[in-house]
Design a protein around this motif. Structure first.
Motif, PDB file in Angstrom:
ATOM      1  N   ASN A  58       0.810  -1.225   0.000  1.00 33.92           N
ATOM      2  CA  ASN A  58       0.000   0.000   0.000  1.00 33.92           C
ATOM      3  C   ASN A  58       0.839   1.269   0.000  1.00 33.92           C
ATOM      4  O   ASN A  58       0.308   2.365   0.144  1.00 33.92           O
ATOM      5  CB  ASN A  58      -0.931   0.017   1.220  1.00 33.92           C
ATOM      6  N   ASP A  59       2.168   1.120  -0.135  1.00 32.54           N
ATOM      7  CA  ASP A  59       3.032   2.290  -0.205  1.00 32.54           C
ATOM      8  C   ASP A  59       3.290   2.633  -1.668  1.00 32.54           C
ATOM      9  O   ASP A  59       3.634   1.752  -2.472  1.00 32.54           O
ATOM     10  CB  ASP A  59       4.362   2.030   0.501  1.00 32.54           C
ATOM     11  N   ASP A  80      -5.097  13.609   2.926  1.00 33.65           N
ATOM     12  CA  ASP A  80      -5.618  13.543   4.291  1.00 33.65           C
ATOM     13  C   ASP A  80      -4.594  14.047   5.305  1.00 33.65           C
ATOM     14  O   ASP A  80      -4.950  14.556   6.369  1.00 33.65           O
ATOM     15  CB  ASP A  80      -6.002  12.091   4.640  1.00 33.65           C
ATOM     16  N   ARG A  95      -0.637  11.041   3.112  1.00 24.99           N
ATOM     17  CA  ARG A  95      -1.542   9.904   3.274  1.00 24.99           C
ATOM     18  C   ARG A  95      -2.867  10.234   2.623  1.00 24.99           C
ATOM     19  O   ARG A  95      -3.407  11.324   2.787  1.00 24.99           O
ATOM     20  CB  ARG A  95      -1.755   9.581   4.755  1.00 24.99           C
ATOM     21  N   GLY A  97      -6.440   8.064   2.234  1.00 25.60           N
ATOM     22  CA  GLY A  97      -7.124   6.813   2.519  1.00 25.60           C
ATOM     23  C   GLY A  97      -6.174   5.840   3.184  1.00 25.60           C
ATOM     24  O   GLY A  97      -5.517   6.162   4.171  1.00 25.60           O
ATOM     25  N   ASN A  98      -6.072   4.635   2.606  1.00 22.58           N
ATOM     26  CA  ASN A  98      -5.188   3.609   3.165  1.00 22.58           C
ATOM     27  C   ASN A  98      -3.784   3.646   2.575  1.00 22.58           C
ATOM     28  O   ASN A  98      -2.963   2.791   2.894  1.00 22.58           O
ATOM     29  CB  ASN A  98      -5.789   2.216   2.924  1.00 22.58           C
ATOM     30  N   TYR A  99      -3.497   4.617   1.735  1.00 22.69           N
ATOM     31  CA  TYR A  99      -2.221   4.638   1.032  1.00 22.69           C
ATOM     32  C   TYR A  99      -1.256   5.658   1.629  1.00 22.69           C
ATOM     33  O   TYR A  99      -1.634   6.797   1.925  1.00 22.69           O
ATOM     34  CB  TYR A  99      -2.427   4.959  -0.453  1.00 22.69           C
ATOM     35  N   GLN A 100      -0.004   5.209   1.813  1.00 22.30           N
ATOM     36  CA  GLN A 100       1.087   6.112   2.152  1.00 22.30           C
ATOM     37  C   GLN A 100       1.804   6.453   0.845  1.00 22.30           C
ATOM     38  O   GLN A 100       2.203   5.557   0.097  1.00 22.30           O
ATOM     39  CB  GLN A 100       2.072   5.437   3.114  1.00 22.30           C
TER      40      GLN A 100
END
Length: 482
Positions: A58-59, A80, A95, A97-100
């Motif tokens: 997810n990075d 975010d 960031r 959502g769920n992504y860095q």
């Protein structure tokens, strides 16, 4: 979602398409924002490589021709969260959502021979940015928002061959950033790839240059290497090229000579086997503390080696010496204090079990074993079992059975006495009341006496503990007026 590159196999086209489809809500939105602002943006490096290797994550690493200040303007109100800890090196983190996400300006960087900090120069070309990257497998990109695949240095071919090769001459690449030599070993561990012979030769010739890199960066690469799927592969590369001699010198020093007069185990090989056997016992993913302890548990042997009559080799107290050496080395590598403390303690305790013999320990000795290990007991169990590398199957089976017996005794005593929470039967306030003393060193001495009593005799009750405390105090020349 088609990827316009004839070199991609259908499976690879599907992998890239799946990656871009999965991250489209983030990547495409960003791509359009940068395009509308007149700038390029591309997904680059690890995420592209890992998609082709079917390694999810997810990075997201992105690169752009926009300068950091401009990046901040473009993502303002969209991300975010935003952080600028790497902005001096051209990187903005965010960031969504769920992504860095890390967005880095096209750049090149190099080290001054006398500086530990790289000099960062910004570029204007994606091709030139990819050219300065560490390995060709990390120099592939997918343009956003159009999804055009870019592979100017043959990263796809290297992926197929499972090869790590620098886009530029390895001598130039490692001069620009010597840490790339360690990254070669790290990726060998993580990906199971071989390193191009030309790069290995350059690593061997330039190993001393790793000393220009900060201890923190070296530490981070070493930790990633150790937590890879095949750390032996990476460690062997560090030792074989001479890099380890400059950042973990205790490891190559384990390669003690073996001759016809002084036969003993190859301590280096033994340590690698112990590391592998410790890893095999992990239950919840890589355990850095356990892996460090397994690798370093015998580093005190070279300093404590002595030869006795008949050619017998001994390493008396190598666990104590090794614990101190471990503390010094991990501190020099800037590991956090808790990791330094835990790994050093495991090294110090790793031989304690061998005093158990065939089960002669008293319950008191078992209590002390548990007490001394504390929260490290589960790791000590794994390290002790991993430390058995004998090829004698009968001896190995006997050791395993004996340790099974110790663990059963620990479980029984733990159920009866809560060994991990052993405390004296009188606390500090009660000690002061019984002896009529004020807070001070005498309370600490009395507390230690009662703790030793508890470990030796198990629970005896407060009344008996009070009587023993008063007897001890009289022997110490203490009375209620002291």
């Amino acid at each position: 979602m088609a990827v316009p590159n004839d070199d991609l196999t259908p499976e690879q086209q599907k992998a890239i398409a799946e990656l871009l489809r999965r991250v489209a809500p983030v990547a495409d939105e960003l791509g359009h924002r940068f395009a509308d602002a007149g700038h390029e943006l591309a997904l680059v490096g690890g995420p592209v490589r890992d998609a082709l290797l079917r390694r999810p994550g997810n990075d997201l690493d992105l690169t752009t021709d926009a300068r950091p200040e401009r990046i901040l303007e473009i993502v303002d109100g969209w991300a975010d969260a935003v952080w600028t800890i790497g902005i001096e090196f051209g990187t903005v983190g965010l960031r969504k959502g769920n992504y860095q996400v890390e967005i880095t300006t096209y750049r090149s960087e190099s080290y001054d021979p006398k500086s530990r900090k790289p000099e960062v120069l910004y570029g204007t070309s994606l091709h030139d940015d990819l050219a300065r990257r560490d390995f060709a497998v990390n120099a592939m990109a997918a343009r956003l928002p159009g999804h055009g695949f870019v592979d100017p240095f043959g990263g796809l071919s290297d992926l197929r061959r499972k090869l790590l090769r620098t886009p530029a001459r390895p001598q130039d690449s490692f001069t620009d950033d010597p840490l790339r030599m360690m990254r070669a070993a790290r990726f060998a561990s993580q990906l199971g790839f071989a390193v191009d012979p030309a790069a290995v030769a350059a690593m061997r010739d330039m190993a001393a240059r790793i000393e220009i890199v900060s201890a923190e960066r070296v530490r981070d690469e070493l930790s990633k290497l150790l937590c890879g799927s095949d750390p032996r592969h990476g460690l062997a590369l560090l030792v074989g090229t001479g890099l380890a001699a400059h950042m973990l010198p205790e490891l190559p020093k384990l390669r003690l000579e073996i001759d016809e007069h002084h036969r003993h185990k190859d301590v280096y090989e033994h340590s690698l086997i112990v590391l592998e056997q410790a890893i095999a016992q992990e239950e919840d993913g890589p355990d850095l503390v356990l892996r460090l302890a397994a690798l370093l548990h015998d580093i005190g042997k070279p300093k404590t080696r002595s030869f006795e009559d008949g050619g017998r080799v001994t390493f008396h107290h190598h666990e104590v010496v090794g614990a101190q050496m471990t503390k010094v080395r991990l501190t020099a590598l800037r590991y956090p204090k808790d990791i330094v403390s835990d790994v050093s303690r495991l090294v110090e305790l790793h031989l304690r079990f061998h005093g158990y013999g065939t089960g002669e320990w008293t319950d008191s000795a078992v209590r002390r074993y548990v007490r001394d290990a504390g929260d490290l007991l589960p790791r000590l169990h794994k390290l002790t079992r991993a430390d058995c590398t004998t090829r004698n199957k009968r001896k190995a089976a006997n050791l395993a059975r004996t340790y099974d017996d110790l663990e059963r005794r620990i479980a029984r005593l733990s159920a009866e006495e809560e060994l991990s929470k052993i405390r004296p039967e009188l606390d500090g306030n009660e000690i002061q009341a019984v002896l009529g003393i004020k807070p001070g060193p005498a309370v600490g001495k009395a507390y230690k006496f009662l703790l030793d009593l508890r470990l030796d005799q198990g629970p005896i009750g407060k009344e008996a503990a009070t009587a023993e405390l008063l007897r001890w105090a009289r022997e110490q020349g203490m009375d209620r007026s002291s």
